[in-house]
Scaffold this active site. Structure first.
Site, PDB file in Angstrom:
ATOM      1  N   ARG A 108      15.940 -50.893 -28.049  1.00 39.78           N
ATOM      2  CA  ARG A 108      16.927 -50.240 -28.913  1.00 39.78           C
ATOM      3  C   ARG A 108      18.069 -51.226 -29.097  1.00 39.78           C
ATOM      4  NH1 ARG A 108      19.360 -44.222 -28.471  1.00 39.78           N
ATOM      5  NH2 ARG A 108      17.416 -43.955 -29.631  1.00 39.78           N
ATOM      6  N   HIS A 135      14.411 -45.910 -37.275  1.00 37.14           N
ATOM      7  CA  HIS A 135      14.083 -45.233 -36.014  1.00 37.14           C
ATOM      8  C   HIS A 135      12.666 -44.659 -36.130  1.00 37.14           C
ATOM      9  CE1 HIS A 135      14.632 -43.448 -32.201  1.00 37.14           C
ATOM     10  NE2 HIS A 135      15.548 -42.528 -32.447  1.00 37.14           N
ATOM     11  N   GLN A 138      11.185 -41.824 -33.795  1.00 36.06           N
ATOM     12  CA  GLN A 138      11.737 -40.488 -34.065  1.00 36.06           C
ATOM     13  C   GLN A 138      10.960 -39.808 -35.182  1.00 36.06           C
ATOM     14  OE1 GLN A 138      14.571 -38.780 -32.593  1.00 36.06           O
ATOM     15  NE2 GLN A 138      13.490 -37.161 -33.696  1.00 36.06           N
ATOM     16  N   ASP A 226      21.578 -35.245 -39.117  1.00 34.31           N
ATOM     17  CA  ASP A 226      21.884 -36.198 -38.036  1.00 34.31           C
ATOM     18  C   ASP A 226      23.398 -36.399 -38.039  1.00 34.31           C
ATOM     19  OD1 ASP A 226      21.739 -38.230 -36.101  1.00 34.31           O
ATOM     20  OD2 ASP A 226      21.093 -39.773 -37.502  1.00 34.31           O
ATOM     21  N   CYS A 266      17.484 -34.913 -35.077  1.00 36.15           N
ATOM     22  CA  CYS A 266      16.935 -35.856 -34.088  1.00 36.15           C
ATOM     23  C   CYS A 266      17.673 -35.767 -32.755  1.00 36.15           C
ATOM     24  CB  CYS A 266      16.976 -37.270 -34.647  1.00 36.15           C
ATOM     25  SG  CYS A 266      18.626 -37.795 -35.141  1.00 36.15           S
ATOM     26  N   ARG A 294       8.961 -36.438 -28.900  1.00 37.14           N
ATOM     27  CA  ARG A 294       9.224 -37.882 -28.792  1.00 37.14           C
ATOM     28  C   ARG A 294       8.246 -38.493 -27.790  1.00 37.14           C
ATOM     29  NH1 ARG A 294      14.041 -40.202 -29.973  1.00 37.14           N
ATOM     30  NH2 ARG A 294      12.878 -42.090 -29.467  1.00 37.14           N
TER      31      ARG A 294
HETATM   32  N1  NVA Z   1      21.702 -42.107 -36.540  1.00 32.15           N
HETATM   33  C1  NVA Z   1      21.859 -41.938 -35.120  1.00 32.15           C
HETATM   34  C2  NVA Z   1      20.561 -41.548 -34.484  1.00 32.15           C
HETATM   35  C3  NVA Z   1      20.624 -41.274 -33.011  1.00 32.15           C
HETATM   36  C4  NVA Z   1      19.295 -40.953 -32.410  1.00 32.15           C
HETATM   37  C5  NVA Z   1      22.399 -43.221 -34.516  1.00 32.15           C
HETATM   38  O1  NVA Z   1      21.934 -44.300 -34.903  1.00 32.15           O
HETATM   39  O2  NVA Z   1      23.299 -43.153 -33.678  1.00 32.15           O
HETATM   40  N1   CP Z   2      17.012 -38.986 -30.897  1.00 25.17           N
HETATM   41  C1   CP Z   2      17.268 -40.009 -30.060  1.00 25.17           C
HETATM   42  O1   CP Z   2      16.829 -41.142 -30.263  1.00 25.17           O
HETATM   43  O2   CP Z   2      18.042 -39.689 -28.980  1.00 25.17           O
HETATM   44  P1   CP Z   2      18.683 -40.682 -27.903  1.00 25.17           P
HETATM   45  O3   CP Z   2      19.730 -41.466 -28.621  1.00 25.17           O
HETATM   46  O4   CP Z   2      19.209 -39.815 -26.831  1.00 25.17           O
HETATM   47  O5   CP Z   2      17.585 -41.599 -27.411  1.00 25.17           O
END
Ligand code: NVA
Ligand code: CP
Length: 308
Positions: A108, A135, A138, A226, A266, A294
Protein backbone atom coordinates in the site's frame (compact mmCIF):
# COMPACT_ATOMS: atom_id res chain seq x y z
CA UNK A 1 2.31 -18.42 -28.62
CA UNK A 2 1.55 -18.80 -24.94
CA UNK A 3 -0.39 -15.85 -23.55
CA UNK A 4 1.74 -13.89 -21.10
CA UNK A 5 0.02 -14.09 -17.72
CA UNK A 6 0.71 -10.97 -15.63
CA UNK A 7 3.04 -11.79 -12.73
CA UNK A 8 1.38 -9.16 -10.53
CA UNK A 9 -2.07 -7.95 -9.49
CA UNK A 10 -1.91 -4.19 -10.04
CA UNK A 11 -5.04 -3.24 -12.02
CA UNK A 12 -8.21 -5.27 -12.59
CA UNK A 13 -8.03 -4.83 -16.36
CA UNK A 14 -4.58 -6.41 -16.54
CA UNK A 15 -6.77 -9.57 -16.66
CA UNK A 16 -9.54 -10.61 -19.02
CA UNK A 17 -13.13 -11.28 -18.01
CA UNK A 18 -12.67 -15.05 -17.83
CA UNK A 19 -9.76 -14.70 -15.43
CA UNK A 20 -11.56 -12.17 -13.22
CA UNK A 21 -14.62 -14.43 -13.04
CA UNK A 22 -12.40 -17.44 -12.37
CA UNK A 23 -10.79 -15.59 -9.44
CA UNK A 24 -14.21 -14.58 -8.06
CA UNK A 25 -15.58 -18.11 -8.34
CA UNK A 26 -12.48 -19.45 -6.62
CA UNK A 27 -13.10 -16.90 -3.84
CA UNK A 28 -16.62 -18.30 -3.36
CA UNK A 29 -15.27 -21.85 -3.22
CA UNK A 30 -12.45 -21.14 -0.74
CA UNK A 31 -14.73 -18.90 1.35
CA UNK A 32 -17.17 -21.81 1.81
CA UNK A 33 -14.33 -24.03 2.94
CA UNK A 34 -12.97 -21.47 5.41
CA UNK A 35 -16.45 -20.67 6.78
CA UNK A 36 -17.15 -24.37 7.31
CA UNK A 37 -14.14 -24.55 9.63
CA UNK A 38 -12.22 -26.79 7.25
CA UNK A 39 -8.51 -25.91 7.52
CA UNK A 40 -7.17 -28.76 5.41
CA UNK A 41 -6.49 -26.56 2.36
CA UNK A 42 -2.97 -25.21 3.03
CA UNK A 43 -1.63 -24.11 -0.38
CA UNK A 44 0.61 -21.41 1.15
CA UNK A 45 2.37 -23.79 3.55
CA UNK A 46 6.06 -22.90 3.72
CA UNK A 47 5.46 -19.57 1.95
CA UNK A 48 5.93 -16.05 3.25
CA UNK A 49 4.51 -12.69 2.25
CA UNK A 50 5.94 -9.23 2.88
CA UNK A 51 3.30 -6.56 3.39
CA UNK A 52 4.48 -2.98 2.90
CA UNK A 53 2.28 -0.23 4.30
CA UNK A 54 3.20 3.39 3.63
CA UNK A 55 -0.31 4.38 4.85
CA UNK A 56 -2.58 3.22 7.70
CA UNK A 57 -4.93 0.26 7.32
CA UNK A 58 -7.25 -2.03 9.21
CA UNK A 59 -9.06 -4.12 6.57
CA UNK A 60 -6.18 -4.57 4.14
CA UNK A 61 -3.66 -5.50 6.77
CA UNK A 62 -5.84 -7.85 8.79
CA UNK A 63 -7.54 -9.50 5.79
CA UNK A 64 -4.27 -10.20 3.97
CA UNK A 65 -2.46 -11.38 7.08
CA UNK A 66 -5.31 -13.58 8.27
CA UNK A 67 -6.13 -14.93 4.82
CA UNK A 68 -2.52 -15.88 4.08
CA UNK A 69 -2.25 -17.53 7.52
CA UNK A 70 -5.51 -19.48 7.16
CA UNK A 71 -4.16 -20.99 3.94
CA UNK A 72 -0.91 -22.03 5.59
CA UNK A 73 1.42 -19.07 5.00
CA UNK A 74 3.26 -16.52 7.11
CA UNK A 75 2.80 -12.77 6.55
CA UNK A 76 5.16 -10.02 7.70
CA UNK A 77 3.78 -6.55 8.41
CA UNK A 78 6.06 -3.63 7.55
CA UNK A 79 4.57 -0.33 8.69
CA UNK A 80 5.24 3.21 7.50
CA UNK A 81 8.27 3.59 9.79
CA UNK A 82 9.89 0.26 8.96
CA UNK A 83 10.88 0.53 5.31
CA UNK A 84 10.29 4.18 4.45
CA UNK A 85 10.36 3.20 0.81
CA UNK A 86 11.93 5.87 -1.36
CA UNK A 87 13.35 7.64 1.68
CA UNK A 88 15.51 5.21 3.63
CA UNK A 89 15.92 2.99 0.61
CA UNK A 90 15.07 3.05 -3.09
CA UNK A 91 11.99 1.16 -4.23
CA UNK A 92 13.99 -0.97 -6.69
CA UNK A 93 16.28 -2.08 -3.85
CA UNK A 94 13.32 -2.92 -1.58
CA UNK A 95 11.80 -4.97 -4.40
CA UNK A 96 14.89 -7.09 -4.97
CA UNK A 97 15.77 -7.61 -1.31
CA UNK A 98 12.23 -8.68 -0.34
CA UNK A 99 12.07 -10.99 -3.37
CA UNK A 100 14.99 -12.86 -1.86
CA UNK A 101 13.08 -13.71 1.32
CA UNK A 102 9.45 -13.84 0.25
CA UNK A 103 7.15 -15.60 -2.21
CA UNK A 104 4.85 -12.62 -2.62
CA UNK A 105 4.80 -8.88 -1.84
CA UNK A 106 1.69 -6.85 -1.05
CA UNK A 107 2.05 -3.08 -0.85
CA UNK A 108 0.00 0.00 0.00
CA UNK A 109 1.75 3.13 -1.22
CA UNK A 110 1.19 6.77 -2.11
CA UNK A 111 2.41 7.26 -5.71
CA UNK A 112 1.13 4.70 -8.20
CA UNK A 113 4.59 4.69 -9.80
CA UNK A 114 5.89 3.07 -6.57
CA UNK A 115 3.76 -0.05 -7.10
CA UNK A 116 4.79 -0.17 -10.77
CA UNK A 117 8.46 0.07 -9.75
CA UNK A 118 8.06 -2.60 -7.07
CA UNK A 119 6.48 -4.94 -9.61
CA UNK A 120 9.14 -4.18 -12.20
CA UNK A 121 12.07 -4.98 -9.93
CA UNK A 122 10.54 -7.76 -7.80
CA UNK A 123 10.99 -11.28 -9.08
CA UNK A 124 7.96 -12.42 -7.06
CA UNK A 125 4.31 -11.39 -7.61
CA UNK A 126 3.33 -7.94 -6.30
CA UNK A 127 -0.26 -7.21 -5.20
CA UNK A 128 -1.57 -3.66 -5.10
CA UNK A 129 -3.13 -2.95 -1.68
CA UNK A 130 -4.09 0.65 -2.68
CA UNK A 131 -2.28 3.53 -4.27
CA UNK A 132 -3.29 7.16 -4.76
CA UNK A 133 -4.57 6.01 -8.16
CA UNK A 134 -6.46 2.75 -7.52
CA UNK A 135 -7.57 -0.02 -5.13
CA UNK A 136 -8.14 -3.19 -7.16
CA UNK A 137 -8.46 -5.65 -4.24
CA UNK A 138 -11.31 -3.56 -2.84
CA UNK A 139 -13.29 -3.63 -6.06
CA UNK A 140 -12.69 -7.39 -6.45
CA UNK A 141 -14.23 -7.81 -2.98
CA UNK A 142 -17.08 -5.51 -4.00
CA UNK A 143 -17.72 -7.55 -7.14
CA UNK A 144 -17.74 -10.73 -5.03
CA UNK A 145 -20.28 -9.11 -2.68
CA UNK A 146 -22.48 -8.16 -5.64
CA UNK A 147 -22.37 -11.73 -6.94
CA UNK A 148 -23.58 -12.92 -3.53
CA UNK A 149 -26.30 -10.30 -3.04
CA UNK A 150 -27.46 -9.47 -6.59
CA UNK A 151 -26.36 -12.66 -8.33
CA UNK A 152 -24.57 -10.81 -11.10
CA UNK A 153 -22.13 -8.01 -11.82
CA UNK A 154 -22.63 -7.53 -15.55
CA UNK A 155 -25.03 -4.77 -16.57
CA UNK A 156 -25.79 -3.72 -13.01
CA UNK A 157 -26.08 -0.01 -12.28
CA UNK A 158 -23.50 1.11 -9.74
CA UNK A 159 -23.76 4.72 -8.65
CA UNK A 160 -20.78 6.11 -6.79
CA UNK A 161 -21.41 9.37 -4.93
CA UNK A 162 -18.45 11.43 -3.70
CA UNK A 163 -14.85 12.04 -4.70
CA UNK A 164 -13.63 10.69 -8.06
CA UNK A 165 -10.78 8.88 -6.33
CA UNK A 166 -8.81 5.60 -6.32
CA UNK A 167 -11.98 3.57 -5.65
CA UNK A 168 -13.63 5.09 -8.73
CA UNK A 169 -10.60 4.30 -10.89
CA UNK A 170 -10.80 0.64 -9.92
CA UNK A 171 -14.55 0.57 -10.68
CA UNK A 172 -13.77 2.02 -14.09
CA UNK A 173 -11.12 -0.62 -14.67
CA UNK A 174 -13.61 -3.35 -13.71
CA UNK A 175 -15.97 -1.73 -16.24
CA UNK A 176 -13.19 -2.15 -18.80
CA UNK A 177 -13.34 -5.93 -18.23
CA UNK A 178 -17.10 -6.51 -18.16
CA UNK A 179 -20.14 -4.40 -19.11
CA UNK A 180 -21.32 -2.13 -16.32
CA UNK A 181 -23.48 0.94 -16.00
CA UNK A 182 -21.27 2.99 -13.73
CA UNK A 183 -22.14 6.51 -12.67
CA UNK A 184 -19.85 8.82 -10.71
CA UNK A 185 -21.68 11.72 -9.09
CA UNK A 186 -19.05 14.16 -7.84
CA UNK A 187 -18.57 17.90 -7.45
CA UNK A 188 -17.05 19.71 -10.43
CA UNK A 189 -13.27 19.52 -10.22
CA UNK A 190 -13.33 16.13 -8.42
CA UNK A 191 -13.97 13.93 -11.45
CA UNK A 192 -12.02 10.71 -11.98
CA UNK A 193 -9.05 10.57 -14.36
CA UNK A 194 -10.28 11.22 -17.93
CA UNK A 195 -8.05 8.57 -19.51
CA UNK A 196 -9.42 5.92 -17.15
CA UNK A 197 -12.99 6.95 -17.99
CA UNK A 198 -12.09 6.53 -21.66
CA UNK A 199 -10.65 3.04 -21.08
CA UNK A 200 -13.98 1.92 -19.57
CA UNK A 201 -16.08 3.62 -22.24
CA UNK A 202 -14.11 2.26 -25.15
CA UNK A 203 -14.54 -1.24 -23.71
CA UNK A 204 -18.31 -0.75 -24.10
CA UNK A 205 -19.47 0.06 -20.58
CA UNK A 206 -21.95 2.88 -19.98
CA UNK A 207 -20.10 5.47 -17.92
CA UNK A 208 -21.67 8.71 -16.74
CA UNK A 209 -20.00 11.53 -14.83
CA UNK A 210 -22.41 14.00 -13.26
CA UNK A 211 -22.71 16.50 -10.43
CA UNK A 212 -26.35 15.58 -9.72
CA UNK A 213 -26.44 12.71 -7.20
CA UNK A 214 -30.27 12.78 -6.91
CA UNK A 215 -30.78 12.12 -10.61
CA UNK A 216 -27.85 9.70 -10.71
CA UNK A 217 -29.04 7.24 -8.07
CA UNK A 218 -32.43 6.50 -9.70
CA UNK A 219 -32.74 2.77 -10.35
CA UNK A 220 -29.33 1.95 -8.90
CA UNK A 221 -28.50 -1.61 -7.91
CA UNK A 222 -25.73 -0.24 -5.71
CA UNK A 223 -25.14 3.19 -4.20
CA UNK A 224 -21.49 3.39 -3.22
CA UNK A 225 -19.55 6.03 -1.35
CA UNK A 226 -16.14 6.66 0.20
CA UNK A 227 -14.48 9.36 2.29
CA UNK A 228 -14.25 12.81 0.76
CA UNK A 229 -10.61 13.24 1.83
CA UNK A 230 -8.46 10.17 1.16
CA UNK A 231 -5.25 9.23 2.93
CA UNK A 232 -2.71 11.87 1.97
CA UNK A 233 -5.45 14.54 1.59
CA UNK A 234 -6.50 14.86 5.21
CA UNK A 235 -5.34 18.50 5.41
CA UNK A 236 -7.96 19.28 2.71
CA UNK A 237 -10.76 17.75 4.82
CA UNK A 238 -12.35 21.04 5.93
CA UNK A 239 -12.25 22.55 2.46
CA UNK A 240 -13.70 19.37 0.95
CA UNK A 241 -16.55 19.32 3.48
CA UNK A 242 -17.70 22.65 2.04
CA UNK A 243 -17.29 21.71 -1.63
CA UNK A 244 -19.01 18.31 -1.17
CA UNK A 245 -22.20 19.71 0.39
CA UNK A 246 -25.13 17.85 -1.20
CA UNK A 247 -23.10 14.69 -1.82
CA UNK A 248 -23.77 12.97 1.49
CA UNK A 249 -25.42 9.57 1.08
CA UNK A 250 -28.36 9.91 3.45
CA UNK A 251 -31.83 8.40 3.89
CA UNK A 252 -33.37 10.80 1.35
CA UNK A 253 -30.85 9.85 -1.33
CA UNK A 254 -31.29 6.11 -0.68
CA UNK A 255 -35.05 6.68 -0.95
CA UNK A 256 -34.54 8.21 -4.40
CA UNK A 257 -32.40 5.23 -5.40
CA UNK A 258 -35.36 2.95 -4.83
CA UNK A 259 -36.13 -0.15 -2.78
CA UNK A 260 -33.69 -2.46 -4.59
CA UNK A 261 -30.57 -0.39 -4.02
CA UNK A 262 -27.87 -1.76 -1.76
CA UNK A 263 -25.54 0.58 0.10
CA UNK A 264 -21.82 -0.12 -0.19
CA UNK A 265 -18.84 1.70 1.33
CA UNK A 266 -15.23 0.47 1.26
CA UNK A 267 -14.74 1.78 4.84
CA UNK A 268 -13.44 3.44 6.95
CA UNK A 269 -16.56 5.63 6.98
CA UNK A 270 -16.94 9.06 8.48
CA UNK A 271 -20.53 8.85 9.67
CA UNK A 272 -22.23 12.22 9.44
CA UNK A 273 -19.85 13.41 6.71
CA UNK A 274 -20.10 11.40 3.46
CA UNK A 275 -22.69 8.96 4.81
CA UNK A 276 -25.25 8.91 7.62
CA UNK A 277 -25.24 6.50 10.52
CA UNK A 278 -28.78 5.50 9.52
CA UNK A 279 -27.98 4.29 6.01
CA UNK A 280 -24.94 2.32 7.20
CA UNK A 281 -27.11 0.57 9.80
CA UNK A 282 -30.09 0.06 7.43
CA UNK A 283 -31.11 -3.47 6.32
CA UNK A 284 -30.01 -2.87 2.72
CA UNK A 285 -26.49 -1.88 3.81
CA UNK A 286 -24.00 -4.59 2.87
CA UNK A 287 -20.87 -2.80 4.08
CA UNK A 288 -19.88 -5.50 6.59
CA UNK A 289 -20.25 -8.51 4.27
CA UNK A 290 -18.34 -6.33 1.79
CA UNK A 291 -15.52 -5.79 4.30
CA UNK A 292 -15.40 -9.50 5.13
CA UNK A 293 -15.09 -10.32 1.44
CA UNK A 294 -11.79 -8.46 1.25
CA UNK A 295 -10.19 -11.56 2.74
CA UNK A 296 -11.93 -14.03 0.44
CA UNK A 297 -11.33 -12.06 -2.74
CA UNK A 298 -7.66 -11.56 -1.85
CA UNK A 299 -7.17 -15.24 -0.99
CA UNK A 300 -8.29 -16.04 -4.53
CA UNK A 301 -6.05 -13.31 -5.98
CA UNK A 302 -3.05 -14.73 -4.07
CA UNK A 303 -3.90 -18.26 -5.25
CA UNK A 304 -4.03 -16.93 -8.80
CA UNK A 305 -0.72 -15.06 -8.80
CA UNK A 306 1.03 -17.94 -7.00
CA UNK A 307 -0.45 -20.42 -9.49
CA UNK A 308 -1.82 -22.47 -6.58
N1 NVA B 1 -10.15 6.58 -0.90
C1 NVA B 1 -9.73 6.07 0.38
C2 NVA B 1 -9.93 4.59 0.45
C3 NVA B 1 -9.59 3.96 1.77
C4 NVA B 1 -9.74 2.47 1.77
C5 NVA B 1 -8.29 6.45 0.63
O1 NVA B 1 -7.48 6.34 -0.30
O2 NVA B 1 -7.96 6.87 1.74
N1 CP C 1 -11.10 -0.47 2.69
C1 CP C 1 -9.81 -0.49 3.09
O1 CP C 1 -8.88 -0.64 2.30
O2 CP C 1 -9.63 -0.32 4.44
P1 CP C 1 -8.26 -0.10 5.22
O3 CP C 1 -7.75 1.25 4.82
O4 CP C 1 -8.60 -0.22 6.65
O5 CP C 1 -7.29 -1.18 4.77
Amino acid sequence: DAIQVPKDFLHIDDFDKDTIMKILNRAIEVKAMIKSGDRSFQPFKGKSMAMIFAKPSMRTRVSFETGFFLLGGHAIYLGPDDIQMGKREETRDVARVLSGYNDIIMARVFAHQDILDLAKYASVPVINGLTDYNHPCQIMADALTMLEHIDRIENTKVVYVGDGNNIVHSWLRLAAVLPLHFVCACPKGFEPDAKTVEIARSAGSKIEITDDPKEAVKGADVVYTDVWASMGQKEEADYRKKVFQGFMVDEALMEMAGPNAFLMHCLPAERGIEVTDGVIEAPNSIVFPQAENRMHAQNAIMLHVLGA
